[in-house]
Design an enzyme around this catalytic site. Sequence first.
Site, PDB file in Angstrom:
ATOM      1  N   CYS A  23      -1.900  -3.515   2.981  1.00  0.00           N
ATOM      2  CA  CYS A  23      -2.576  -2.741   1.953  1.00  0.00           C
ATOM      3  C   CYS A  23      -2.429  -2.783   0.668  1.00  0.00           C
ATOM      4  CB  CYS A  23      -1.053  -1.681   2.185  1.00  0.00           C
ATOM      5  SG  CYS A  23      -1.210  -0.065   1.533  1.00  0.00           S
ATOM      6  N   PHE A  79      -2.740  -1.049  -1.933  1.00  0.00           N
ATOM      7  CA  PHE A  79      -1.911   0.233  -2.421  1.00  0.00           C
ATOM      8  C   PHE A  79      -0.115  -0.285  -2.429  1.00  0.00           C
ATOM      9  CE2 PHE A  79      -5.114   3.201  -1.183  1.00  0.00           C
ATOM     10  CZ  PHE A  79      -6.005   3.304  -2.509  1.00  0.00           C
ATOM     11  N   CYS A  80       0.136  -1.276  -1.243  1.00  0.00           N
ATOM     12  CA  CYS A  80       1.891  -1.278  -1.043  1.00  0.00           C
ATOM     13  C   CYS A  80       1.663  -2.273  -1.823  1.00  0.00           C
ATOM     14  CB  CYS A  80       1.982  -1.722  -0.194  1.00  0.00           C
ATOM     15  SG  CYS A  80       1.602  -0.573   1.659  1.00  0.00           S
ATOM     16  N   TYR A  86       2.613  -1.874   4.374  1.00  0.00           N
ATOM     17  CA  TYR A  86       1.215  -2.432   5.471  1.00  0.00           C
ATOM     18  C   TYR A  86       1.672  -4.081   4.320  1.00  0.00           C
ATOM     19  CZ  TYR A  86      -0.228   1.687   8.234  1.00  0.00           C
ATOM     20  OH  TYR A  86      -0.055   2.682   8.293  1.00  0.00           O
TER      21      TYR A  86
END
Length: 291
Positions: free
Chosen positions: A31, A33-34, A28
């Site tokens: 996101c 974490f991304c 995403y």
Amino acid sequence: MALSPPADPYTLPRPTGQLPSNITLYQYEVCPFCCKVKAFLDYHKVPYRTVEVNPLTKGELRWSSYRKVPVVQMGDEVLVDSSAIISRLAAELQAGSSSSSSDGSNKGSKSWFSGKSSSIGGSDSSSSAEEERRWRQWVDERFVKVMTANIYRTWDESWNTFSYMTQQSHWNWAVQQSVRLAGAVLMWKVGQGMPKKYNIEGDLREALYADANSFVAAVGNRQFLGGQQPNLADLAVFGVLQAIRGTDTYNDVVMHSKIGPWLSRMVQVVGESCEVKQVPGKEALSPPAAA
């Protein structure tokens, strides 16, 4: 075989000796974490492609038994969990850099290492390695949660977050609108329970400023937590902050905490994105077999 993150995502695994030629990141756009993974790849000049996952249907991950992002496809291999992905890539880059340095094969070439190998996986000092590990865990277990609670703190912030996400996608207009509305409503409702769920006391913004300042205090008089170059913890903090760039939350934390100077240095050393944009009309890479 079902995909699952390793029990210890912060320890660098034994390298396989195989540097991936193609990396695809299922993500995403907002996101955190991304964005941690992208910060690592950008800093080390590793090219990658991204696939924007619909957060409601997750149709782009229909081939995977693991339904959370990020998911990284490296050739025929699939990796999950942002910290585990980074640890795996760091191990491969560290091994490849050491091999190139020992035989002199990287002279005059543009490798992925770009002279930055000393930042991978911390220093040789056990205390420095432990500090790096501790702050990587802090990012996952504390900082991301406080930051997420902030971007979904109000209806306007939740709406703006999903508006930004859909603007970065390649979905058609109808899908964009459905994701924007349904996602904003869902996450605004979820956001109301985040302070209690994650034990965030007091004003959410003040909690975020305090956390940012605690990291800056750990950096101290150094350029970065890793010293003269960022380590994996620096890249993790930077990455999650880039997930909210352009939002009120981002602007407020830069203005009202002490993180600004460190953040400016990180922007300079990380440099431009290494994402390889999809060429219109060109067939995208196929997803791996069902996992």
